[in-house]
Design an enzyme around this catalytic site. Structure first.
Site, PDB file in Angstrom:
ATOM      1  N   CYS A   1       0.808  -1.223   0.000  1.00  0.00           N
ATOM      2  CA  CYS A   1       0.000   0.000   0.000  1.00  0.00           C
ATOM      3  C   CYS A   1       0.839   1.270   0.000  1.00  0.00           C
ATOM      4  O   CYS A   1       0.297   2.364  -0.168  1.00  0.00           O
ATOM      5  CB  CYS A   1      -0.933   0.007   1.210  1.00  0.00           C
ATOM      6  SG  CYS A   1      -0.063   0.078   2.802  1.00  0.00           S
ATOM      7  N   GLN A   2       2.159   1.146   0.184  1.00  0.00           N
ATOM      8  CA  GLN A   2       2.972   2.348   0.372  1.00  0.00           C
ATOM      9  C   GLN A   2       2.912   3.290  -0.827  1.00  0.00           C
ATOM     10  O   GLN A   2       3.033   4.505  -0.682  1.00  0.00           O
ATOM     11  CB  GLN A   2       4.431   1.977   0.659  1.00  0.00           C
ATOM     12  CG  GLN A   2       4.624   1.262   1.995  1.00  0.00           C
ATOM     13  CD  GLN A   2       4.530  -0.245   1.851  1.00  0.00           C
ATOM     14  OE1 GLN A   2       3.918  -0.752   0.927  1.00  0.00           O
ATOM     15  NE2 GLN A   2       5.136  -0.956   2.781  1.00  0.00           N
TER      16      GLN A   2
END
Length: 356
Positions: A80-81
Site C-alpha cells: 500500500c505504500q
C-alpha cells in the site's frame, strides 16, 4: 472449506483468522525472504512460494501449483505504500510512476488463469482513486474490475474503518469482494461502540524505555535520553512540539521543524490512530504510549508501544510466538503494513455459499 491462495502475503497477518470463515490458505506468495520465513513460522501448514510475482517463472509456478491444489479463493493484498496518504506520492502522476501500484495487474493474470470462486482484494482507501491506463483511457480500479470481471463475478467495492468492527484502531481499508454464482457477499454490521486504547491496553503495567516485564511480548524499546525527556513532559494525546520548554530541539537548542503528529502521545479515550511501519520511532506518526500522570507532574511510558500492545491494537493474538530469527524492527514493519486480521475475518464471514 474454500482452498485459498494469498498474494503479497508478507508474514500472513491478514489471513490469521480466515480459518474461522471456512477458508484454508494452502499457498502464499511473498517477495521478501524474511517475510516468507515468518509466514512459514506462523502458518506451518501453508506452502510459501517466495519470489517476485512479476517474474514470468514465479507467476507460472503460482498458477500451476494453485491449479494442482484446487485453489478457489484468492486474497490479494498488494503493497500500500505507493498509494498511502503518508507516502511520498501526492498525486495520480506520482502514483502511476510507482511500480508497486501496478502489482495488482499481476494478480489479475493469476485470477484469469485460476478463475477462483471468490476473490478478496485489500489496500488503502486511496488505492481506489488511482486512475490507470486501461483500454486507451484512464480508469480507476473499480471500473477496470467491472469491465474485466463483471460478467463472471458479483463485485462489491467498499471502504471500512477497522474501529467500526471491534478493533481498537482507526484504519481505513478498501476491500473488494468478487463472488461467482454460488456465493454471495453481504456487508458486515458495524459495532455500536468503538473500543478505546484504554479498554484495550490500559491494564498493562507501566514500562519505561528499555524495561522488560514478565508478560509475553511486553518489553519496551530503548530510546535516546533526549526523546525520553521530551516525552516525559508531554501529556496524553499531545505532541512534544506543543511543549513550551521540553520540545524537540537541536543540540544548540533550536526548535526542530516537525509535523504536528510527530513526537505525539496516543489518546487513551479513542481507538488508536493508524499503526504505521515506523511504529518503532518516537519521532514518527502518533507512536508514543498515552502515558499516566505521575506525582512529579511528568508522564510515564515515554516510549513507543510494545509488541504486545501493537498486537492487541491490531487484533493479533498478543500471546503469539515471535520467531527468534526476526528482529523487533522487522516484526514491527510487518504489523504496520498489515490489515488487521479481525477486519478480514469480519468481511470474509459474510461471504456465504448459496444453498440450492
Amino acid at each position: 472449506m474454500l482452498k485459498g491462495l494469498s498474494l503479497f502475503s508478507s508474514a500472513g497477518i491478514a489471513e490469521m483468522n480466515l480459518y474461522k470463515c471456512g477458508i484454508d490458505i494452502l499457498l502464499a506468495n511473498e517477495l521478501l525472504p524474511i517475510r516468507c520465513q515468518v509466514h512459514k513460522f506462523w502458518h506451518p501448514k501453508a506452502k510459501v512460494l517466495c519470489g517476485d510475482i512479476t517474474s514470468p517463472n514465479v507467476k507460472e509456478d503460482i498458477i500451476q501449483q494453485s491449479l494442482a491444489c484446487g485453489i478457489d479463493f484468492i486474497l490479494a493484498t498488494p503493497p500500500c505504500q505507493g498509494a498511502s496518504l503518508i507516502g511520498k506520492n501526492k498525486n495520480n502522476e506520482e502514483m502511476l510512476n510507482d511500480s508497486r501500484n501496478y502489482l495488482i495487474f499481476s494478480a489479475f493474470d493469476i485470477i484469469d488463469s485460476i478463475k477462483p470462486k471468490v476473490v478478496v482484494i485489500e489496500n488503502v482507501a486511496r488505492f481506489l482513486d488511482i486512475k490507470f491506463p486501461y483500454k486507451s483511457s484512464m480508469e480507476n480500479l473499480e471500473s477496470i474490475l467491472r469491465d474485466k470481471y463483471g460478467f463472471l463475478y458479483d463485485i462489491d467495492v467498499s471502504v471500512y474503518n477497522a474501529a467500526d468492527y471491534g478493533i481498537p484502531q482507526n484504519r481505513l481499508r478498501a476491500i473488494i469482494v468478487l463472488c461467482k454464482d454460488g456465493y454471495k457477499f453481504s456487508h458486515p454490521k458495524k459495532n455500536l461502540k468503538q473500543i478505546t486504547v484504554k479498554e484495550a491496553i490500559g491494564d498493562l503495567p507501566i514500562l519505561e524505555a528499555g524495561q522488560k516485564s514478565n508478560i509475553k511480548n511486553h518489553y519496551a524499546r530503548e530510546h535516546s535520553a533526549k526523546h525520553v525527556l521530551w516525552m516525559k513532559h508531554t501529556p496524553t494525546g499531545k505532541s512534544a512540539v506543543e511543549n513550551t520548554e521540553f520540545y524537540p530541539q537541536k543540540d544548540d537548542g533550536t526548535k526542530l521543524k516537525c509535523y504536528s503528529a510527530s513526537y505525539k502521545r496516543i489518546d487513551w479515550d479513542k481507538p488508536a490512530p493508524t499503526i504505521t511501519m515506523r511504529n518503532d520511532a518516537i519521532s514518527s506518526q502518533s507512536n508514543v504510549h498515552p502515558g499516566r500522570l505521575l506525582e512529579d507532574g511528568t508522564y510515564s511510558d515515554a516510549r513507543v508501544l510494545t509488541l504486545r500492545e501493537l498486537f492487541i491494537l491490531s487484533s493479533i493474538n498478543p500471546d503469539i510466538d515471535i520467531p527468534k530469527f526476526a528482529t523487533d524492527i522487522q516484526i514491527r514493519h510487518m504489523i504496520g503494513e498489515a490489515v488487521p486480521p479481525k477486519l478480514m475475518e469480519v468481511v470474509c464471514k459474510n461471504i456465504k455459499k448459496v444453498e440450492n
